[in-house]
Scaffold this active site. Structure first.
Site, PDB file in Angstrom:
ATOM      1  N   GLN A   1     -19.040 -32.887  31.587  1.00 17.31           N
ATOM      2  CA  GLN A   1     -18.040 -33.018  30.520  1.00 17.31           C
ATOM      3  C   GLN A   1     -18.453 -33.913  29.348  1.00 17.31           C
ATOM      4  O   GLN A   1     -18.165 -33.586  28.199  1.00 17.31           O
ATOM      5  CB  GLN A   1     -16.742 -33.530  31.138  1.00 17.31           C
ATOM      6  CG  GLN A   1     -15.575 -33.616  30.191  1.00 17.31           C
ATOM      7  CD  GLN A   1     -14.338 -34.092  30.917  1.00 17.31           C
ATOM      8  OE1 GLN A   1     -13.737 -33.365  31.695  1.00 17.31           O
ATOM      9  NE2 GLN A   1     -13.963 -35.336  30.708  1.00 17.31           N
TER      10      GLN A   1
ATOM     11  N   LYS B   1      -6.914 -45.537  33.028  1.00 13.50           N
ATOM     12  CA  LYS B   1      -6.151 -44.773  32.032  1.00 13.50           C
ATOM     13  C   LYS B   1      -4.684 -45.032  32.333  1.00 13.50           C
ATOM     14  O   LYS B   1      -4.179 -44.596  33.373  1.00 13.50           O
ATOM     15  CB  LYS B   1      -6.424 -43.279  32.188  1.00 13.50           C
ATOM     16  CG  LYS B   1      -7.823 -42.814  31.784  1.00 13.50           C
ATOM     17  CD  LYS B   1      -8.007 -41.372  32.250  1.00 13.50           C
ATOM     18  CE  LYS B   1      -9.223 -40.704  31.628  1.00 13.50           C
ATOM     19  NZ  LYS B   1      -9.521 -39.416  32.305  1.00 13.50           N
TER      20      LYS B   1
ATOM     21  N   GLU C   1     -12.818 -34.515  21.845  1.00 15.95           N
ATOM     22  CA  GLU C   1     -12.882 -35.951  21.568  1.00 15.95           C
ATOM     23  C   GLU C   1     -13.781 -36.257  20.373  1.00 15.95           C
ATOM     24  O   GLU C   1     -14.238 -37.385  20.196  1.00 15.95           O
ATOM     25  CB  GLU C   1     -13.361 -36.712  22.812  1.00 15.95           C
ATOM     26  CG  GLU C   1     -12.375 -36.585  23.968  1.00 15.95           C
ATOM     27  CD  GLU C   1     -12.687 -37.499  25.144  1.00 15.95           C
ATOM     28  OE1 GLU C   1     -13.776 -38.086  25.182  1.00 15.95           O
ATOM     29  OE2 GLU C   1     -11.821 -37.614  26.022  1.00 15.95           O
TER      30      GLU C   1
ATOM     31  N   ARG D   1      -7.439 -40.840  26.325  1.00 14.65           N
ATOM     32  CA  ARG D   1      -7.435 -39.471  26.839  1.00 14.65           C
ATOM     33  C   ARG D   1      -8.008 -38.508  25.805  1.00 14.65           C
ATOM     34  O   ARG D   1      -8.189 -38.858  24.648  1.00 14.65           O
ATOM     35  CB  ARG D   1      -5.997 -39.024  27.196  1.00 14.65           C
ATOM     36  CG  ARG D   1      -5.276 -39.882  28.201  1.00 14.65           C
ATOM     37  CD  ARG D   1      -6.015 -40.092  29.506  1.00 14.65           C
ATOM     38  NE  ARG D   1      -6.366 -38.909  30.258  1.00 14.65           N
ATOM     39  CZ  ARG D   1      -5.799 -38.499  31.382  1.00 14.65           C
ATOM     40  NH1 ARG D   1      -4.797 -39.195  31.894  1.00 14.65           N
ATOM     41  NH2 ARG D   1      -6.236 -37.430  32.019  1.00 14.65           N
ATOM     42  N   SER D   2      -8.244 -37.281  26.250  1.00 18.75           N
ATOM     43  CA  SER D   2      -8.781 -36.301  25.297  1.00 18.75           C
ATOM     44  C   SER D   2      -7.713 -35.863  24.290  1.00 18.75           C
ATOM     45  O   SER D   2      -8.028 -35.497  23.171  1.00 18.75           O
ATOM     46  CB  SER D   2      -9.357 -35.101  26.035  1.00 18.75           C
ATOM     47  OG  SER D   2      -8.398 -34.542  26.897  1.00 18.75           O
TER      48      SER D   2
ATOM     49  N   ASP E   1     -12.735 -41.769  38.131  1.00 17.05           N
ATOM     50  CA  ASP E   1     -11.636 -41.378  37.232  1.00 17.05           C
ATOM     51  C   ASP E   1     -10.649 -40.503  38.011  1.00 17.05           C
ATOM     52  O   ASP E   1      -9.678 -41.008  38.575  1.00 17.05           O
ATOM     53  CB  ASP E   1     -12.219 -40.648  36.013  1.00 17.05           C
ATOM     54  CG  ASP E   1     -11.152 -40.057  35.106  1.00 17.05           C
ATOM     55  OD1 ASP E   1      -9.977 -40.426  35.227  1.00 17.05           O
ATOM     56  OD2 ASP E   1     -11.492 -39.204  34.252  1.00 17.05           O
TER      57      ASP E   1
HETATM   58  P1  PGA Z   1      -8.916 -36.060  29.915  1.00 16.67           P
HETATM   59  O1  PGA Z   1     -10.395 -36.397  30.354  1.00 16.67           O
HETATM   60  O2  PGA Z   1      -8.377 -37.110  29.036  1.00 16.67           O
HETATM   61  O3  PGA Z   1      -9.050 -34.710  29.270  1.00 16.67           O
HETATM   62  O4  PGA Z   1      -8.153 -35.922  31.219  1.00 16.67           O
HETATM   63  C1  PGA Z   1     -11.089 -37.528  30.063  1.00 16.67           C
HETATM   64  C2  PGA Z   1     -11.976 -37.876  31.218  1.00 16.67           C
HETATM   65  O5  PGA Z   1     -12.166 -37.065  32.151  1.00 16.67           O
HETATM   66  O6  PGA Z   1     -12.472 -38.991  31.268  1.00 16.67           O
HETATM   67 ZN    ZN Z   2     -13.380 -38.505  33.413  1.00 16.46          ZN
END
Ligand code: PGA
Ligand code: ZN
Length: 423
Positions: free
Chosen positions: A165, A338, A208, A367-368, A313
């Site tokens: 990712q 988070k 992002e 977050r994304s 995470d």
């Molecule tokens: P997300 O991902 O904010 O899209 O859930 C960010 C990450 O996996 O760190």
């Molecule tokens: Zn992550």
């Protein structure tokens, strides 16, 4: 202690154009502040519940009018006229909701109120928001978290052209936010030029703000990152290091990892990651294994210990119960924190303390799907996270936080935190 006078909620849009929630909190005495909450795409199964309207005819069911209405109705009804400190407010909302995942009132509504209250309290005390957060945990900040900056995206943030990712750059010789952003700019521009010359692809960004080169494998993307660092005039593994968010939960099926064209079992996945560490200057590996692959995380941690952080995470979801399990099982040595995965500042602080007590390092992450709100920057500084993961250096929802760090840096003169463990 401050008394809540009025609460209201509003549906607004996030950086993906999807609805999210903004709360406004007025305290007795007239101070008013607002805060909005982010939303993930690559989410863990154990995350707190985002309440959405489910009306398929409006925002494909993603509307947040019910969550926003819960702020102005139920939360306002229960909280108005009462005095709280942050923990008291958060615990009252948790009890009022009454569900494990905050699914009745909505974790999005609850967190928006939690942060709007924090901001109103900071204003009424006439302290910067980072100082309010520092007071909440009894810390005296002296550094700014080191930036881990998204360079390349794949997986769920970029249409799955490659399984991994995020490839992040970590400007390690930078002493200040300013220097780290300069390095990020240089590497980003060099990477954009490389992508144009190698793939004929003009500069397009992922969720992002990072680049999404049409690489076929993780190694191709890591190699490209190293080349971009060199082309920008920096030394990989000296000036600038790499982090990766494998986000492997999202390509794990029937106990196998479908990594690009390969199908790997957990031991092979760990060997693959270990090989990446041998070949590329990677110092942080997030979600190298899936959220359900608990039994293999300790082996991953042992295999990469001393070289890179084992950062959880999706595995942990900022959830004290899951963190406890990971501490007991030696599954990780770093927490990706988070706040909206758990849904209140008070519980996020509990998660933070657990991780610290276990000697882990902490990456505070946005977050994304983000908004122009910048509270996460203040939180990262106030709680003295080791790293701050805020996406790339494009798009205003990212820059709101980086620009806030520049402001904090100018006011305080604090240097960037040292890297906790070196490979
Ligand atoms: P997300 O991902 O904010 O899209 O859930 C960010 C990450 O996996 O760190
Ligand atoms: Zn992550």
């Amino acid at each position: 202690m401050p008394t809540v006078k009025r609460l209201s909620g509003r549906e607004i849009l996030d950086s993906r154009g999807r609805p999210t929630v903004l709360a406004t909190c007025e305290l007795e005495g007239g101070i008013t502040a607002s805060a909005s909450v982010p939303s993930g795409a690559s989410t863990g199964r154990a995350e707190a519940f985002e309440l959405r309207d489910g009306n398929a005819k409006r925002y494909r069911g993603l509307g947040c009018r019910r969550a926003a209405a819960n702020i102005g109705a139920e939360l306002q009804g229960a909280l108005v006229g009462r005095e709280f400190d942050q923990t008291g407010l958060d615990q009252t909302m948790i009890a009022l909701d009454g569900t494990l995942a905050k699914s009745r009132i909505g974790a999005n509504a609850i967190l928006a109120v939690s942060v709007a209250f924090a901001r109103a309290c900071a204003l009424s005390r006439r302290v910067p928001l980072y100082q309010y957060f520092a007071d909440m945990m009894g810390s005296s900040p002296s550094t700014i978290p080191r930036l881990t900056i998204n360079l390349f995206s794949g997986g769920k943030h970029a249409g799955q052209q490659v399984s991994v990712q995020d490839v992040l750059i970590i400007p390690m010789s930078a002493q200040t936010v300013d220097e780290a952003l300069v390095a990020a700019f240089d590497v980003y521009q060099a990477a954009a030029e490389l992508i144009l010359s190698k793939y004929g692809m003009r500069l397009l960004t992922a969720d992002e703000g990072g680049l999404a080169p049409p690489c076929r494998t993780a190694e191709e993307m890591l190699g490209l990152a190293v080349e971009a660092i060199e082309r920008a005039g920096y030394s990989p593994g000296k000036d600038v290091f790499l982090g990766i968010d494998v986000a492997s939960t999202h390509f794990y099926e029937n106990h196998k990892y479908r990594l690009d064209a390969e199908v790997l079992d957990s031991a092979e996945m760990i060997q693959t990651i270990s090989r990446w560490l041998d070949r590329y200057p990677i110092v942080s590996v997030e979600d190298g294994l899936a959220e359900d692959d608990w039994e293999n995380w300790p082996l991953l941690r042992r295999t990469i210990a001393g070289r890179a952080l084992t950062l959880g995470d999706d595995l942990l979801c900022t959830n004290p119960v899951r963190i406890q399990r990971a501490v007991e099982g030696n599954a990780c040595d770093a927490l990706l924190l988070k706040v909206n995965q758990i849904g209140t500042l008070a519980e996020a602080l509990e998660a933070y303390r657990q991780a610290r007590a276990a000697g882990w390092s902490i990456t505070l992450s946005v977050r994304s799907g983000e908004t122009e709100d910048n509270w996460a920057a203040d939180l990262a500084v106030g709680w003295q996270a080791d790293q701050f993961k805020n996406g790339s250096i494009r798009q205003s929802e990212r820059l709101a936080k980086y620009n806030r760090l520049l402001e904090i840096e100018e006011v305080t003169g604090w240097p960037l935190a040292a890297w906790p463990r070196r490979g």
